[in-house]
Design a protein around this motif. Structure first.
Motif, mmCIF file in Angstrom:
data_model
loop_
_atom_site.group_PDB
_atom_site.id
_atom_site.type_symbol
_atom_site.label_atom_id
_atom_site.label_comp_id
_atom_site.label_asym_id
_atom_site.label_seq_id
_atom_site.Cartn_x
_atom_site.Cartn_y
_atom_site.Cartn_z
ATOM 1 N N THR A 38 0.828 -1.203 0.000
ATOM 2 C CA THR A 38 0.000 0.000 0.000
ATOM 3 C C THR A 38 0.865 1.256 0.000
ATOM 4 O O THR A 38 0.568 2.224 -0.710
ATOM 5 N N LYS A 39 1.942 1.247 0.788
ATOM 6 C CA LYS A 39 2.848 2.398 0.805
ATOM 7 C C LYS A 39 3.457 2.623 -0.574
ATOM 8 O O LYS A 39 3.580 3.765 -1.020
ATOM 9 N N VAL A 42 0.804 4.171 -2.770
ATOM 10 C CA VAL A 42 0.592 5.570 -2.406
ATOM 11 C C VAL A 42 1.707 6.434 -2.992
ATOM 12 O O VAL A 42 1.451 7.523 -3.522
ATOM 13 N N ASN A 46 1.283 9.435 -5.552
ATOM 14 C CA ASN A 46 1.796 10.775 -5.256
ATOM 15 C C ASN A 46 2.647 11.297 -6.414
ATOM 16 O O ASN A 46 2.556 12.471 -6.777
#
Length: 75
Positions: A38-39, A42, A46
């Motif tokens: 998930t990081k 993300v 971004n």
């Protein structure tokens, strides 16, 4: 006889604790992997947002430039 029953009971409780520990440990590993994934997602999103913002800024500058040129032509 009582000692053996108590020992069996204790053994059963220890087995349950070990099973719970193993289950929680496996769940923790899975959640850690999911968190890392998930990081990463993300961070990718971004980066995409930054690219889109830069693209939008360039378009706005182009529109401003075109507007100024049209204004000069009409003046």
């Amino acid at each position: 006889m009582r000692n053996q029953t108590a020992l069996e009971e204790l053994g059963a409780k220890i087995s349950l604790i070990v099973e719970k520990y193993t289950r929680i440990k496996d769940e923790n590993i899975m959640l850690s992997q999911e968190l890392a994934s998930t990081k990463k997602k993300v961070e990718e999103l971004n980066q995409e947002v930054l690219k889109l913002q830069e693209s939008e800024e360039l378009r706005e500058m182009e529109i401003e430039d075109i507007t100024q040129k049209i204004g000069k032509l009409l003046a």
